[in-house]
Design an enzyme around this catalytic site. Sequence first.
Site, PDB file in Angstrom:
ATOM      1  N   THR A  40       0.807  -1.226   0.000  1.00  0.00           N
ATOM      2  CA  THR A  40       0.000   0.000   0.000  1.00  0.00           C
ATOM      3  C   THR A  40       0.838   1.274   0.000  1.00  0.00           C
ATOM      4  OG1 THR A  40      -0.140  -0.175   2.411  1.00  0.00           O
ATOM      5  CG2 THR A  40      -1.965  -1.100   1.131  1.00  0.00           C
ATOM      6  N   HIS A  45       6.918   0.018   7.244  1.00  0.00           N
ATOM      7  CA  HIS A  45       6.937   0.841   8.445  1.00  0.00           C
ATOM      8  C   HIS A  45       7.085  -0.045   9.675  1.00  0.00           C
ATOM      9  CE1 HIS A  45       2.801  -0.417   9.059  1.00  0.00           C
ATOM     10  NE2 HIS A  45       2.439   0.099   7.890  1.00  0.00           N
ATOM     11  N   HIS A  48       5.241  -3.335  10.051  1.00  0.00           N
ATOM     12  CA  HIS A  48       5.799  -4.448   9.287  1.00  0.00           C
ATOM     13  C   HIS A  48       7.040  -5.029   9.970  1.00  0.00           C
ATOM     14  CE1 HIS A  48       3.907  -2.063   5.838  1.00  0.00           C
ATOM     15  NE2 HIS A  48       3.255  -3.207   5.842  1.00  0.00           N
ATOM     16  N   LYS A  82     -10.085  -0.159   9.406  1.00  0.00           N
ATOM     17  CA  LYS A  82     -10.222   1.074   8.639  1.00  0.00           C
ATOM     18  C   LYS A  82     -11.668   1.573   8.670  1.00  0.00           C
ATOM     19  CE  LYS A  82      -5.962   1.350   7.272  1.00  0.00           C
ATOM     20  NZ  LYS A  82      -5.099   2.479   7.678  1.00  0.00           N
ATOM     21  N   ARG A  86      -9.780   1.994   1.511  1.00  0.00           N
ATOM     22  CA  ARG A  86      -8.399   2.332   1.178  1.00  0.00           C
ATOM     23  C   ARG A  86      -8.316   2.939  -0.219  1.00  0.00           C
ATOM     24  NH1 ARG A  86      -4.402  -0.175   4.473  1.00  0.00           N
ATOM     25  NH2 ARG A  86      -5.301  -1.606   6.019  1.00  0.00           N
ATOM     26  N   GLN A 171      -7.756 -13.377   0.566  1.00  0.00           N
ATOM     27  CA  GLN A 171      -6.685 -13.773   1.479  1.00  0.00           C
ATOM     28  C   GLN A 171      -6.805 -15.246   1.843  1.00  0.00           C
ATOM     29  OE1 GLN A 171      -5.662 -11.073   4.665  1.00  0.00           O
ATOM     30  NE2 GLN A 171      -4.929 -12.727   5.972  1.00  0.00           N
ATOM     31  N   ASP A 192      -4.928  -8.117  14.141  1.00  0.00           N
ATOM     32  CA  ASP A 192      -6.032  -7.543  13.372  1.00  0.00           C
ATOM     33  C   ASP A 192      -6.380  -8.397  12.156  1.00  0.00           C
ATOM     34  OD1 ASP A 192      -3.668  -6.986  12.063  1.00  0.00           O
ATOM     35  OD2 ASP A 192      -4.147  -4.888  11.648  1.00  0.00           O
ATOM     36  N   LYS A 227      -1.626   2.357  18.904  1.00  0.00           N
ATOM     37  CA  LYS A 227      -0.599   1.801  18.030  1.00  0.00           C
ATOM     38  C   LYS A 227       0.640   2.684  18.029  1.00  0.00           C
ATOM     39  CE  LYS A 227      -2.972  -1.007  14.559  1.00  0.00           C
ATOM     40  NZ  LYS A 227      -3.200  -1.179  13.112  1.00  0.00           N
ATOM     41  N   LYS A 230       3.906   6.272  15.055  1.00  0.00           N
ATOM     42  CA  LYS A 230       3.479   7.535  14.476  1.00  0.00           C
ATOM     43  C   LYS A 230       4.272   8.678  15.099  1.00  0.00           C
ATOM     44  CE  LYS A 230       0.021   6.149  11.814  1.00  0.00           C
ATOM     45  NZ  LYS A 230       0.018   6.345  10.346  1.00  0.00           N
ATOM     46  N   THR A 231       4.627   9.675  14.278  1.00  0.00           N
ATOM     47  CA  THR A 231       5.283  10.881  14.753  1.00  0.00           C
ATOM     48  C   THR A 231       4.522  12.086  14.217  1.00  0.00           C
ATOM     49  OG1 THR A 231       6.735  11.202  12.836  1.00  0.00           O
ATOM     50  CG2 THR A 231       7.491   9.678  14.535  1.00  0.00           C
TER      51      THR A 231
END
Length: 406
Positions: A40, A45, A48, A82, A86, A171, A192, A227, A230-231
């Site tokens: 995606t 990140h 992963h 989500k 997406r 999947q 998830d 989670k 994130k910044t």
Amino acid sequence: MTVFQELKRRGLIAQTTNEEAIEKALNEGQVTFYIGFDATADSLHVGHLLQLLIIKRMQMAGHLPIVLLGTGTTMIGDPSGKSDMRKMLTVDQINYNAECFRKQMERIVDFAPGKCIVARNGDWLMNLNYIQLLRDVGVHFSVNRMLAAECYKSRMEKGLTFLEFNYMIMQSYDFLHLFRTYNNTLELGGDDQWSNIIGGVELVRRAEGKDVYGMTFNLLTNSEGKKMGKTEKGAVWLDREKMAPYDFFQYWRNVGDQDVIKCLKMLTFLPIEEIEAMESWEGSQLNRAKEILAFELTKIVHGEEDAQKSLDAARAIFAAGTDSEHMPTTEVSLDGGKIGILDLLKATGLASSNGEARRLIQQGGISVDDEKVTDPAADIPSSAFEKGHIIIRKGKKVFHKAVLKG
């Protein structure tokens, strides 16, 4: 200690379809397993990273991973977690992203022949015959059960598209295809993905009459259950062009006191006994634990040289606030020979909005060249840049260098 015992001791395992059978299989011989990565974005990140490190642990224990690049499933988009659909990507974008993933993965996972299988699910999903799929696969899925799955619940309120509704089927079909092709018997993933993984386990059982298994891992969350990764500038990327090694190091150096031990257990290869001995650490010892965490993760992602440079720079900056050689840097422009402090904080990514910048200043959290800023309406004049740069400090630990554009 077996690999299953270590995964459990490190607090990684969330759910299993059959814990006893999975542990027995992992103990008795080589298991072929897979983890999927939807392409995606053009970089992996932190989310992963946890999965890649689990693959590495399983490899070290002698098991065979299939790294599945989701060039087909990304065409649909996973609705898990989500609230909105997406963004739809083109085939070219997805293939480019998948190749970026593969190159980054090579730094962590051993891709040598016989050590790993790299597959792209677009190779089989893109060629499926729709009617045949409905007859061969769709017959095994209950719509009622699918709608009750956690991965669809958050989308039901705003409207679940038929496109997204098919994600679980795709999947699940991956598991069936990999079982038939490589005798893959285990799917791993973040917690998830539990509903999707169960779908695959059930499909193989119904279509082939064989038992296969699924196991999920705890998501990387902080002590508040949010989670991590994130910044102010966005995600914590593994690509050095999207996030410099020093910034990556600093993210982990600044984790909360309550999170550092958990992160050491889940994300590093340090002996678990060594980490458990740190559980009694307090005060300055926790800062040492954070340095260890930041160094180990930067070494895994960017190499030991960058990890050492980042450590040296962080120590020098923290000690004196003057060594700016490896400090994150932003070029800024002046308007009328000055820049407002709110604009400066936003330009450097130290604040995401005027409101956040104003709060930081009012709380006494911002200094420019060691002088605390107390007025949100303050301007930084061109004369402040006479030495070539200014140093902005946010709180006690975050330093950023600003230089004038060209």
